[in-house]
Write an enzyme that holds these catalytic residues in place. Structure first.
Site, mmCIF file in Angstrom:
data_model
loop_
_atom_site.group_PDB
_atom_site.id
_atom_site.type_symbol
_atom_site.label_atom_id
_atom_site.label_comp_id
_atom_site.label_asym_id
_atom_site.label_seq_id
_atom_site.Cartn_x
_atom_site.Cartn_y
_atom_site.Cartn_z
ATOM 1 C CG LEU A 18 73.112 14.067 67.158
ATOM 2 C CD1 LEU A 18 71.746 14.304 67.798
ATOM 3 C CD2 LEU A 18 73.759 12.808 67.719
ATOM 4 C CB SER A 22 69.783 19.350 51.293
ATOM 5 O OG SER A 22 70.087 18.151 50.626
ATOM 6 C CE1 TYR A 23 68.306 22.682 50.259
ATOM 7 C CE2 TYR A 23 66.241 21.559 50.716
ATOM 8 C CZ TYR A 23 67.195 21.999 49.818
ATOM 9 O OH TYR A 23 67.030 21.755 48.485
ATOM 10 C CE LYS A 25 74.763 24.145 61.417
ATOM 11 N NZ LYS A 25 76.075 24.815 61.197
ATOM 12 C CB VAL A 26 70.569 17.001 63.873
ATOM 13 C CG1 VAL A 26 70.115 16.619 65.280
ATOM 14 C CG2 VAL A 26 69.356 17.268 62.996
ATOM 15 C CE LYS A 41 64.312 19.628 62.147
ATOM 16 N NZ LYS A 41 63.456 18.726 61.362
ATOM 17 C CG ASP A 136 59.287 11.220 54.720
ATOM 18 O OD1 ASP A 136 59.322 10.212 53.985
ATOM 19 O OD2 ASP A 136 60.290 11.884 54.995
#
Length: 358
Positions: A18, A22-23, A25-26, A41, A136
């Protein structure tokens, strides 16, 4: 052991990728226990900066395990392998994120925006009542379920508010978020009330919902900040927005933090109430310049000089709003902002973090 094997042992059949940050992945996956698809995640501690691992990641996992609200993405399970890989199993936003939806469909009708924004505001109130702030809030972090209901996601910069001995919230000194959604006090690296910061971001989101464009052009931060501090908000004439809708946006995009609305005031605002049979006409506005208006409907607005920027700042093909994380001891933003341009996937949690305190 690879991710697919780890997840299979936990009862998840891995699907498609998906997104990747940077740190983190999904991936999508099918849960044999839940009998539906989920988002997974994956964060590798070994590949993640110390500040992120020690400060932001524990906050995120703590808050994800705490929150339970219909308009917040559900977290079903969090587990970690012996080699430091963290797996967060979450609700899947099957209709994507709000930004992509608006880019595809255009500006939302006020009735549709009202429903979505009420859901979002309810989620923010739930968090604020728990002394949790998001920091955010943006369209990319608002996922849509199969019925296009809002689901707040990505708590990578969230935190629990700290209070002093008198019960007052201690000001935050971590200047984080995305520049296009960041409040003036954050852009200037002024210690800020985090709940009030969230309100500004809500104002930007509602503007995007009903206008289909950004309220400010963040390609020139200095200029954007100057316009924000003058409390100038332009509305495209073609949208024919109601008096109440403009008023709510204007009050949320208030540069004076003492005058900015609180979340309870947003939820009680007239625009968020069930619509009346006869909607207030926007014809009573006297506009000047490029869509800036003077209110004739008892709005808390003020006249100003002709704007020297154009409204209707387009939503880009890819979202590359600069992510801000400024260390505690930085002074003013203009010369020292640690700006990182990136296209942040709506599932990927906060990245590119610097040293910060609160």
């Amino acid at each position: 052991m690879d991710d697919a094997t780890v997840l299979r042992k936990k009862g998840y059949i891995v699907g498609i990728n998906l997104g990747k940050g940077s740190y983190a992945k999904v991936k999508s996956a099918y849960s044999e226990r839940l009998k539906f698809n989920v988002a997974v995640k994956i964060i590798d501690r070994k590949k993640t900066p110390t500040d992120f691992v020690e400060r932001f990641l524990p906050r995120e996992m703590d808050i994800l395990a705490t929150v339970n609200h219909g308009s917040i993405i559900k977290t079903y399970e969090i587990f970690e392998t012996s080699d430091g890989r963290i797996y967060i199993i979450m609700e899947l936003g099957v209709q994507g994120d709000l930004l992509e939806f608006i880019k595809c469909q255009g500006a939302l009708h006020e009735d549709v925006a009202r429903k979505m924004f009420r859901q979002l505001s309810s989620a923010v109130k739930y968090c604020h009542d728990l002394d949790i702030v998001h920091r955010d809030l943006k369209c990319e972090n608002l996922l849509l379920d199969k019925d296009f209901n809002i689901k707040l996601s990505d708590f990578g910069f969230s935190k629990r508010c700290l209070r002093d001995s008198n019960g007052r919230i201690i000001l935050s000194k971590t200047f984080c978020g995305s520049a296009a959604y960041a409040a003036p006090e954050v852009l200037q690296s002024i210690p800020y009330q985090p709940k009030v910061y969230d309100i500004w971001s809500l104002g930007v989101i509602l503007y995007i919902m009903v206008c289909g464009s950004m309220p400010y052009d963040d390609s020139d931060i200095r200029k954007m900040l100057r316009i924000q501090k003058e409390h100038r908000v332009d509305f495209p004439r073609s949208k024919n927005l109601t008096c109440e809708c403009k008023d709510l946006i204007y009050r949320m995009l208030q540069p004076d933090v003492s005058q900015r609305l609180h979340i309870d005031e947003i939820l009680s605002h007239s625009w968020l109430q069930p619509p009346k049979p006869k909607a207030t006409s926007s014809a009573s506005f006297k506009r000047e310049g490029e869509g800036k208006y003077r209110a004739e409907c008892k709005l808390d607005t003020k006249t100003g000089l002709r704007p020297d920027h154009r409204p209707d700042h387009k939503l880009g093909a890819k979202t590359q709003h600069r992510l801000l994380v400024v260390p505690e001891n930085e002074n003013r933003m203009e010369d020292r902002l640690a700006e990182t341009s990136r296209a942040k996937d709506h599932h990927i949690s906060g990245a590119e973090v610097g040293k910060a305190s609160t």
